[in-house]
Design a protein around this motif. Structure first.
Motif, PDB file in Angstrom:
ATOM      1  N   GLU A 103       0.762  -1.254   0.077  1.00  0.00           N
ATOM      2  CA  GLU A 103       0.027   0.046  -0.108  1.00  0.00           C
ATOM      3  C   GLU A 103       0.839   1.314   0.024  1.00  0.00           C
ATOM      4  OE1 GLU A 103      -3.229   0.409   2.367  1.00  0.00           O
ATOM      5  OE2 GLU A 103      -3.812  -1.469   2.421  1.00  0.00           O
ATOM      6  N   ALA A 104       2.164   0.934  -0.039  1.00  0.00           N
ATOM      7  CA  ALA A 104       3.148   2.203   0.014  1.00  0.00           C
ATOM      8  C   ALA A 104       3.109   2.698  -1.292  1.00  0.00           C
ATOM      9  CB  ALA A 104       4.364   1.791   0.579  1.00  0.00           C
ATOM     10  N   HIS A 105       3.156   4.285  -1.147  1.00  0.00           N
ATOM     11  CA  HIS A 105       3.311   4.882  -2.282  1.00  0.00           C
ATOM     12  C   HIS A 105       4.645   4.794  -2.948  1.00  0.00           C
ATOM     13  CE1 HIS A 105      -0.114   7.318  -3.610  1.00  0.00           C
ATOM     14  NE2 HIS A 105       0.522   8.430  -4.114  1.00  0.00           N
ATOM     15  N   VAL A 106       5.188   3.839  -3.431  1.00  0.00           N
ATOM     16  CA  VAL A 106       6.717   3.818  -3.971  1.00  0.00           C
ATOM     17  C   VAL A 106       6.686   3.923  -5.411  1.00  0.00           C
ATOM     18  CG1 VAL A 106       7.632   2.537  -1.955  1.00  0.00           C
ATOM     19  CG2 VAL A 106       6.389   1.386  -3.525  1.00  0.00           C
ATOM     20  N   THR A 107       7.656   4.421  -5.963  1.00  0.00           N
ATOM     21  CA  THR A 107       8.114   4.634  -7.502  1.00  0.00           C
ATOM     22  C   THR A 107       8.615   3.250  -7.922  1.00  0.00           C
ATOM     23  OG1 THR A 107      10.145   5.556  -7.109  1.00  0.00           O
ATOM     24  CG2 THR A 107       8.227   7.073  -7.204  1.00  0.00           C
TER      25      THR A 107
END
Lengths: 343, 253
Positions: free
Chosen positions: B88-92
């Motif tokens: 759910e992390a906002h990672v690229t």
């Protein structure tokens, strides 16, 4: 287009310096604002006097108020904000749950049960034994939540376990208060439970600052490992992370910080929830940047919340937990709403 | 690098999931693990990757039990690709691929030009060099698996372990991922459902059923109509494909 690493670090350090400057200003404002407004020059004069740099003649009472009450209070607020925001960031990463933080998971409730037990049942006395009781309570609450949510660890289960823990420990606290406190004690405990910096002095700062600083360093040491938890424990393990050891170390660290802060200033909710999310918007997910940002922004937020709690309904003061909840709950709702859309 | 399981056994509680399995893959080759659901493929994959410890038997990497390697040391040699990586992390994309450098870095070491080069190479190998700043949650299933493959490559492993990496993908993306993997000069173990894809992309195949090894060897020798009826309980017709000269398995429906 990609910025060079040096540019990224430059921007990061510039931002950190700016936030730190804001924090210092906020602390100065926190010292200045109050029932008796004190001008800034008196504040700085008092500081330089006390540090032995100057021997200015200042109003005695103002100097005493600054040094003995307001400065320690503002600094403890900063330390609390930093510590609680760190706890939230660590728990969210370890449990992979955007809603995790000490208050929501019932860890704060466990800590207050421990502290109230020490306070009212007369098991020892003083700040350290109060913290020790809170630490024991926090660990028990942690064990309870981990046990209830073990197995298939989904976001819902962890939060439900936290709800159960909060209910249980709040009930235990109320039980202890109503059976062993007199009216005066009960009133004090209830006010303290909602969070207040009113009683804190220099020894509290020494204890909380050393605990939070030590824990912060441990967290930074594990920052890269926390990044590896992005895709879960097995993914972290396959990247060479000692998952079990790091989980235990960081959960104990979180319990220790929560316990120290709760035993000093009561349960202050939602700081651990709001700050890490706000910080991620600014610096992204990497913990080596996220954790220091959380500490700085958390400190700033709490100092401001403390000021608001003192001026909102002056001359009375609100429990600071009321202020953080009034900011935190709308924020919590936004996260819930976004989570609903993304699944 | 040779990776082998010797007589490994693993149980969840009292239920034996993997029961005395021996498999091996030679350097640079691809071993396919096939078998019906619940045959112990995923558990065997976890044992081979060192994510679970066998209750009996051992997993060896070049004749050294993997327990002798430190965790980080092992992660520099063996990379794992899961069925379905979730966050759910906002990672690229870049954040995720950079995670592959974790076992090569100490707690406080800075990101180096070498790390940068390896991550860029990994991204271009999976054809995502222009997507490095895109967010993970905006990617399709096939792209996510390619990102995870790039992350695995950034570990610069000599051995790659994949647990049904194409499970959630359509046929085009299944073939795309498997082609990418087959083109890598790595020792590879892959759990795979689709028998035709297994035949096409694996040098050897090990067939599991009920936690036991039924047989293993070259696809031509191992996969027979009798075996498929026995293990999967379906009637199959096997012929040689006019298209690629390998086995082609058709199922009676």
């Amino acid at each position: 287009m990609r910025r060079s690493r040096a540019a990224v670090w430059g921007i990061g350090l510039g931002g950190a310096a700016l936030t730190a400057a804001c924090l210092l200003l906020a602390i100065a404002a926190g010292v200045s604002i109050g029932e008796m407004p004190i001008p800034m020059e008196t504040i700085f004069g008092t500081l330089t006097n006390r540090l032995g740099l100057t021997t200015l003649r200042l109003p005695r009472i103002q100097e005493a108020i600054i040094w003995d009450y307001r400065l320690s209070r503002s600094l403890v607020a900063a330390v609390c904000g930093a510590g609680l925001a760190l706890c939230g960031a660590i728990l969210q990463a370890l449990l992979r749950n955007p809603l995790a933080e000490p208050y929501v998971l019932g860890i704060s409730a466990g800590a207050s049960t421990g502290a109230v037990g020490i306070m009212l049942l007369g098991l020892g006395s003083g700040a350290v034994s109060l913290s020790a009781g809170a630490f024991a309570g926090a660990l028990v609450a942690f064990a309870f939540v981990v046990f209830l949510s073990s197995g298939r660890q989904t976001a819902d289960r962890t939060i439900l376990a936290g709800v159960a823990a909060s209910q249980l420990f709040n009930a235990l606290t109320s039980y202890i208060v109503s059976t062993s406190a007199n009216a005066e004690q009960a009133r004090n405990v209830m006010f303290w439970l909602l969070g207040s910096f009113a009683g804190v002095r220099w020894p509290d700062l020494a204890l909380s600052a050393s605990v939070v600083t030590a824990c912060f360093l441990v967290c930074i040491w594990h920052a890269r490992a926390l990044d590896a938890f992005t895709f879960g424990e097995d993914a972290a393990r396959s990247l060479g992370i000692a998952v079990q050891r790091i989980r235990i170390v960081l959960l104990v660290i979180t319990a220790l910080m929560t316990a120290t802060l709760v035993s000093m200033v009561g349960t202050i909710g939602f700081v651990g929830l709001v700050i890490p999310h706000a910080a991620r918007f600014v610096v992204g997910h990497g913990h080596i940047r996220l954790l220091p940002t959380c500490a700085l922004v958390g400190a700033l937020f709490m100092v401001l919340a403390d000021i608001v709690s003192r001026v909102a309904v002056a001359p009375q003061s609100l429990p600071v937990g009321v202020v953080t909840a009034l900011v935190g709950v709308p924020f919590f709702s936004i996260i819930l709403y976004r989570a609903r859309r993304s699944t | 690098m040779t990776l082998a399981a010797r007589n490994v056994r693993w149980a969840a509680g009292r239920t034996v999931i993997v029961d005395g399995v021996t498999v091996a893959v030679r350097p640079g080759q691809t071993l396919g693990l096939i078998g019906p659901n619940g045959s112990g493929k995923s558990s065997l994959i976890r044992l081979l990757a060192g994510l679970r410890l066998p209750v009996a038997g051992e997993v060896v990497l070049d004749d050294t039990p993997i327990g002798r390697f430190g965790r980080r040391d092992l992660a520099r040699r063996v990379a794992v690709l899961e069925q379905h990586a979730l966050t759910e992390a906002h990672v690229t994309v870049l954040d995720v691929v950079s995670l592959g450098r974790t076992p090569h870095r100490s707690a406080l070491s800075l990101w180096t030009d070498n790390d940068d080069r390896i991550v860029s190479d990994a991204l271009s190998q999976v054809g995502l060099e222009n997507r490095r700043d895109q967010y993970w949650h905006t990617l399709s299933g096939g792209e996510r698996q390619r990102v995870q493959l790039a992350r695995a490559l950034a570990q610069t492993p000599s051995c790659l372990i994949l647990d049904e990496p194409t499970n959630h993908l359509d046929i085009q993306h299944q073939i795309e991922i498997l082609r990418l993997v087959a083109g890598l000069p790595l020792t590879t173990i892959i759990a795979i459902h689709d028998l035709n894809l297994a035949v096409r992309f694996c040098d050897t195949i090990a067939v599991l059923s009920g936690g036991r090894l039924v047989t293993s060897g070259e696809p031509m020798e191992v996969l027979t109509e009798a075996l498929i009826a026995d293990v999967f309980g379906v009637e199959a017709h096997i012929s040689t494909s006019g298209l690629h000269g390998r086995l082609h398995i058709q199922f009676a429906m």
